[in-house]
Each structure stands twice: as C-alpha cells, then as structure tokens.
Scaffold this motif. Structure first.
Motif, PDB file in Angstrom:
ATOM      1  N   ALA A 111       0.810  -1.220   0.000  1.00  0.00           N
ATOM      2  CA  ALA A 111       0.000   0.000   0.000  1.00  0.00           C
ATOM      3  C   ALA A 111       0.845   1.273   0.000  1.00  0.00           C
ATOM      4  CB  ALA A 111      -0.934  -0.002   1.214  1.00  0.00           C
ATOM      5  N   ILE A 112       2.165   1.153  -0.191  1.00  0.00           N
ATOM      6  CA  ILE A 112       3.036   2.335  -0.199  1.00  0.00           C
ATOM      7  C   ILE A 112       2.651   3.260  -1.344  1.00  0.00           C
ATOM      8  CG2 ILE A 112       5.412   3.105  -0.600  1.00  0.00           C
ATOM      9  CD1 ILE A 112       6.359   0.616   0.876  1.00  0.00           C
ATOM     10  N   LYS A 113       2.629   4.562  -1.054  1.00  0.00           N
ATOM     11  CA  LYS A 113       2.248   5.566  -2.052  1.00  0.00           C
ATOM     12  C   LYS A 113       3.359   6.605  -2.172  1.00  0.00           C
ATOM     13  CE  LYS A 113      -2.351   4.666  -0.344  1.00  0.00           C
ATOM     14  NZ  LYS A 113      -2.505   3.500  -1.240  1.00  0.00           N
ATOM     15  N   GLN A 114       3.780   6.849  -3.395  1.00  0.00           N
ATOM     16  CA  GLN A 114       4.806   7.846  -3.658  1.00  0.00           C
ATOM     17  C   GLN A 114       4.135   9.153  -4.058  1.00  0.00           C
ATOM     18  OE1 GLN A 114       7.888   7.214  -2.980  1.00  0.00           O
ATOM     19  NE2 GLN A 114       7.722   4.992  -2.752  1.00  0.00           N
ATOM     20  N   VAL A 115       4.214  10.139  -3.191  1.00  0.00           N
ATOM     21  CA  VAL A 115       3.551  11.426  -3.430  1.00  0.00           C
ATOM     22  C   VAL A 115       4.508  12.550  -3.045  1.00  0.00           C
ATOM     23  CG1 VAL A 115       1.573  12.896  -2.864  1.00  0.00           C
ATOM     24  CG2 VAL A 115       1.303  10.404  -2.878  1.00  0.00           C
ATOM     25  N   LYS A 116       4.620  13.545  -3.881  1.00  0.00           N
ATOM     26  CA  LYS A 116       5.448  14.717  -3.571  1.00  0.00           C
ATOM     27  C   LYS A 116       4.662  15.638  -2.653  1.00  0.00           C
ATOM     28  CE  LYS A 116       7.908  18.578  -5.585  1.00  0.00           C
ATOM     29  NZ  LYS A 116       9.248  18.594  -6.046  1.00  0.00           N
ATOM     30  N   MET A 117       5.288  16.081  -1.560  1.00  0.00           N
ATOM     31  CA  MET A 117       4.618  16.944  -0.593  1.00  0.00           C
ATOM     32  C   MET A 117       4.809  18.411  -0.976  1.00  0.00           C
ATOM     33  SD  MET A 117       3.346  14.795   1.547  1.00  0.00           S
ATOM     34  CE  MET A 117       3.513  13.015   1.367  1.00  0.00           C
ATOM     35  N   SER A 118       3.742  19.154  -0.923  1.00  0.00           N
ATOM     36  CA  SER A 118       3.814  20.583  -1.216  1.00  0.00           C
ATOM     37  C   SER A 118       2.883  21.347  -0.265  1.00  0.00           C
ATOM     38  CB  SER A 118       3.407  20.851  -2.671  1.00  0.00           C
ATOM     39  OG  SER A 118       3.514  22.226  -2.963  1.00  0.00           O
ATOM     40  N   PRO A 119       3.479  22.105   0.660  1.00  0.00           N
ATOM     41  CA  PRO A 119       4.914  22.290   0.922  1.00  0.00           C
ATOM     42  C   PRO A 119       5.508  21.028   1.542  1.00  0.00           C
ATOM     43  CG  PRO A 119       3.633  23.335   2.638  1.00  0.00           C
ATOM     44  CD  PRO A 119       2.639  22.855   1.626  1.00  0.00           C
ATOM     45  N   GLU A 120       6.851  20.982   1.621  1.00  0.00           N
ATOM     46  CA  GLU A 120       7.496  19.793   2.179  1.00  0.00           C
ATOM     47  C   GLU A 120       7.031  19.534   3.605  1.00  0.00           C
ATOM     48  OE1 GLU A 120      11.709  19.797   1.952  1.00  0.00           O
ATOM     49  OE2 GLU A 120      11.763  19.567  -0.242  1.00  0.00           O
ATOM     50  N   ILE A 121       7.046  20.569   4.435  1.00  0.00           N
ATOM     51  CA  ILE A 121       6.563  20.457   5.811  1.00  0.00           C
ATOM     52  C   ILE A 121       5.228  21.183   5.897  1.00  0.00           C
ATOM     53  CG2 ILE A 121       7.026  20.909   8.241  1.00  0.00           C
ATOM     54  CD1 ILE A 121       9.976  20.950   7.599  1.00  0.00           C
ATOM     55  N   ALA A 122       4.216  20.493   6.356  1.00  0.00           N
ATOM     56  CA  ALA A 122       2.872  21.066   6.425  1.00  0.00           C
ATOM     57  C   ALA A 122       2.789  22.109   7.534  1.00  0.00           C
ATOM     58  CB  ALA A 122       1.855  19.957   6.680  1.00  0.00           C
ATOM     59  N   PRO A 123       1.842  23.034   7.432  1.00  0.00           N
ATOM     60  CA  PRO A 123       1.645  24.006   8.517  1.00  0.00           C
ATOM     61  C   PRO A 123       1.138  23.317   9.778  1.00  0.00           C
ATOM     62  CG  PRO A 123      -0.125  24.155   6.900  1.00  0.00           C
ATOM     63  CD  PRO A 123       0.892  23.228   6.328  1.00  0.00           C
ATOM     64  N   ASN A 124       1.271  24.018  10.888  1.00  0.00           N
ATOM     65  CA  ASN A 124       0.754  23.527  12.159  1.00  0.00           C
ATOM     66  C   ASN A 124      -0.216  24.551  12.717  1.00  0.00           C
ATOM     67  OD1 ASN A 124       0.698  21.421  14.081  1.00  0.00           O
ATOM     68  ND2 ASN A 124       2.936  21.271  14.019  1.00  0.00           N
ATOM     69  N   GLY A 125      -0.894  24.212  13.795  1.00  0.00           N
ATOM     70  CA  GLY A 125      -1.825  25.154  14.396  1.00  0.00           C
ATOM     71  C   GLY A 125      -3.050  24.466  14.957  1.00  0.00           C
ATOM     72  N   SER A 126      -4.028  25.262  15.318  1.00  0.00           N
ATOM     73  CA  SER A 126      -5.259  24.740  15.911  1.00  0.00           C
ATOM     74  C   SER A 126      -6.381  24.755  14.871  1.00  0.00           C
ATOM     75  CB  SER A 126      -5.656  25.578  17.130  1.00  0.00           C
ATOM     76  OG  SER A 126      -5.856  26.928  16.757  1.00  0.00           O
ATOM     77  N   PHE A 127      -7.517  24.173  15.247  1.00  0.00           N
ATOM     78  CA  PHE A 127      -8.667  24.127  14.349  1.00  0.00           C
ATOM     79  C   PHE A 127      -9.919  23.983  15.192  1.00  0.00           C
ATOM     80  CE2 PHE A 127      -6.921  19.919  14.993  1.00  0.00           C
ATOM     81  CZ  PHE A 127      -8.019  19.187  15.387  1.00  0.00           C
ATOM     82  N   ARG A 128     -11.075  24.184  14.556  1.00  0.00           N
ATOM     83  CA  ARG A 128     -12.343  24.146  15.279  1.00  0.00           C
ATOM     84  C   ARG A 128     -13.182  22.934  14.916  1.00  0.00           C
ATOM     85  NH1 ARG A 128     -13.917  28.423  13.540  1.00  0.00           N
ATOM     86  NH2 ARG A 128     -15.525  27.834  12.050  1.00  0.00           N
ATOM     87  N   ASP A 129     -13.524  22.802  13.645  1.00  0.00           N
ATOM     88  CA  ASP A 129     -14.380  21.704  13.206  1.00  0.00           C
ATOM     89  C   ASP A 129     -13.854  21.171  11.881  1.00  0.00           C
ATOM     90  OD1 ASP A 129     -15.080  23.638  11.376  1.00  0.00           O
ATOM     91  OD2 ASP A 129     -17.148  23.844  12.048  1.00  0.00           O
ATOM     92  N   ALA A 130     -14.634  20.310  11.224  1.00  0.00           N
ATOM     93  CA  ALA A 130     -14.160  19.661  10.007  1.00  0.00           C
ATOM     94  C   ALA A 130     -13.860  20.660   8.888  1.00  0.00           C
ATOM     95  CB  ALA A 130     -15.194  18.638   9.539  1.00  0.00           C
ATOM     96  N   VAL A 131     -14.733  21.628   8.679  1.00  0.00           N
ATOM     97  CA  VAL A 131     -14.537  22.606   7.610  1.00  0.00           C
ATOM     98  C   VAL A 131     -13.304  23.455   7.896  1.00  0.00           C
ATOM     99  CG1 VAL A 131     -15.542  24.618   6.472  1.00  0.00           C
ATOM    100  CG2 VAL A 131     -16.975  22.643   6.981  1.00  0.00           C
ATOM    101  N   ASP A 132     -13.157  23.873   9.150  1.00  0.00           N
ATOM    102  CA  ASP A 132     -11.999  24.679   9.536  1.00  0.00           C
ATOM    103  C   ASP A 132     -10.706  23.886   9.375  1.00  0.00           C
ATOM    104  OD1 ASP A 132     -10.858  27.097  10.583  1.00  0.00           O
ATOM    105  OD2 ASP A 132     -10.610  26.094  12.510  1.00  0.00           O
ATOM    106  N   PHE A 133     -10.722  22.595   9.711  1.00  0.00           N
ATOM    107  CA  PHE A 133      -9.531  21.754   9.551  1.00  0.00           C
ATOM    108  C   PHE A 133      -9.111  21.702   8.081  1.00  0.00           C
ATOM    109  CE2 PHE A 133      -6.906  18.115   9.054  1.00  0.00           C
ATOM    110  CZ  PHE A 133      -6.310  17.847  10.278  1.00  0.00           C
ATOM    111  N   ARG A 134     -10.060  21.447   7.195  1.00  0.00           N
ATOM    112  CA  ARG A 134      -9.738  21.345   5.754  1.00  0.00           C
ATOM    113  C   ARG A 134      -9.215  22.680   5.224  1.00  0.00           C
ATOM    114  NH1 ARG A 134     -11.221  17.826   1.299  1.00  0.00           N
ATOM    115  NH2 ARG A 134      -9.922  18.582  -0.399  1.00  0.00           N
TER     116      ARG A 134
END
Length: 248
Positions: free
Chosen positions: A184-207
């Motif tokens: 099940a290994i998947k080769q995918v290029k990350m953009s950006p390489e390191i994802a942002p961090n932070g808080s969120f409220r609900d599903a829409v806010d997370f996305r």
C-alpha cells in the motif's frame, strides 16, 4: 493470540492462566497525501498483535472507528459521536469482565480518542460504585496506553525524523503502516514539504487550514525500514507498560 481466531474453549482455557487482554483502538480518517485512511487503527493493531504473538497475550478485535469528526471534510473519514464511542467502550468492558478478564488494556492510535475513552472508564467505575455495595470492587482494571507516546517510540521518532515528524499524518505512523502493508506504499510529492501547524475548530476549519490533511509533518520521509524499527520499539514499550499494569 487473536481472540477472533480462537474457539470459545480456547478463550476459556486462556482465562484459567491469564486474565489480561489488549484491545487495539483507533480511527478511520484521512492521513494526508500518502497515508492510509486506516492508519490510526492499523498502528496499534500491528503492535498489539506483535506483542501478543511474542508473549502469548490475548488481543481483542480492533475498535477501528473513533472520534474523528474534525476529519469529515476528507472523503473516507468516519466518526462516532463521543457518546457513541463511550457506549462502545463501556459495552466492550462489560462483555470482557463478564467472562473473567480482569485487566483490560486499550492500546490507542488516535489522539482524538483519549478524552472519550477516559470518560468511558469513568462511566464504568461510577456505575459500579453507585449500584453495588460500598465494599464491592469493580471487576475490571482499565488502562489506556498510546503507542505513539511510548518512551522508545518517541526517542526513535525524534532521531529518525526530527522536526519533520509533525502531529498528524506523521512520519512515524506512516512508516509503521508501510512496514505492515508494503503493498500500500504511495509515492507522493509533498507541497509544501513540511505542512503548517496550528489549531482548528471543526471539520470545515480543519480542511481550510490543512488542505492536504497533514499537520506539521513531512511523511515523504516514511519508509518500511523505519517502520520496522518503530514496530520493535512499540512492542517493547507496550510489553513494559502492560506488565506494569498487570503487576499493579
């Protein structure tokens, strides 16, 4: 020993020698561009089965859907309401203690489950205290452990991935699933390489805040070889904590 692969007679025989059982619990939710939707259930399941085989410990079927409403804006994610998960955990405990299991260790793979599972434990103990004699002890000793928080796993994750580990769709959990399921290994290029961090409220806010599903991670670093190291570290962490739980 997998409970679901035993006959009832084999379970009865096990209970004559041992009263402990491990219950893997996780979630079914998105894990970024290259992570499996089942990651949070697969990780504790793989480690629990490894420990069970090594030491002859009974392992219950995995509770694979957890409290994950904040991922529902990503296809494939599923959730239970907190009250539903509390009821599921409570009923699992009631079922196992009825048969004589006295030490029930839940090995968790999803941070969103922690408070809800602890609430289920509180409900169990409260009901027993309210409906039984003052000197009657509840038959079930309960503990929640998180595979990703073990001392060996945390140290190894820091060594292998540093600040690219992140907090969701992490390098460690993706590596562990790749070790267990290399097909099940998947080769995918990350953009950006390191994802942002932070808080969120609900599903829409997370996305909105984390559009590809990652939080602070770069899981392009994940490999099956690193996953094998984490698997071995996870087993050692689990066995140490489980044995201490039984002794206490």
């Amino acid at each position: 020993m997998k409970l679901q692969l035993c006959s009832w007679q084999e379970v009865e025989s096990y209970l004559e020698r041992h009263r402990g059982i491990i219950v893997p619990i996780g979630s079914t939710e998105q894990h970024g561009p290259n992570g499996l939707v089942g990651t949070d259930a697969l990780c504790p399941e793989v480690i629990a089965h490894g420990a069970g085989e090594r030491e002859g410990i009974m392992v219950a079927p995995t509770l694979s859907i957890g409290m994950a409403q904040h991922h529902l804006s990503f296809p494939g994610s599923m959730t239970l309401r907190p009250r539903t998960l509390i009821a599921v955990v409570y009923d699992v405990v009631q079922s196992l203690t009825r048969h004589g299991f006295s030490h029930i260790y839940f090995l968790n793979g999803h941070g969103g489950n922690i408070n809800t599972v602890q609430a289920a434990f509180a409900e169990y103990y409260a009901d027993y205290s309210l409906h039984n004699a003052p000197d009657c002890e509840a038959p079930g000793h309960l503990k929640l452990g998180n595979w990703f928080a073990g001392q060996r796993v945390k140290a190894l994750s820091a060594e292998l991935f540093g600040d690219r580990e992140g907090s969701h769709a992490t390098c460690s959990e993706v590596s562990l699933t790749y070790y267990a399921y290399p097909e099940a290994i998947k080769q995918v290029k990350m953009s950006p390489e390191i994802a942002p961090n932070g808080s969120f409220r609900d599903a829409v806010d997370f996305r909105r805040r984390f559009p590809d599903g990652r939080m602070g991670s770069d899981p392009s670093l994940a490999t099956p070889e690193k996953g094998k190291q984490l698997f071995e570290a996870g087993i050692e962490d689990l066995l140490e904590d489980y044995q201490a739980f039984l002794a206490a």
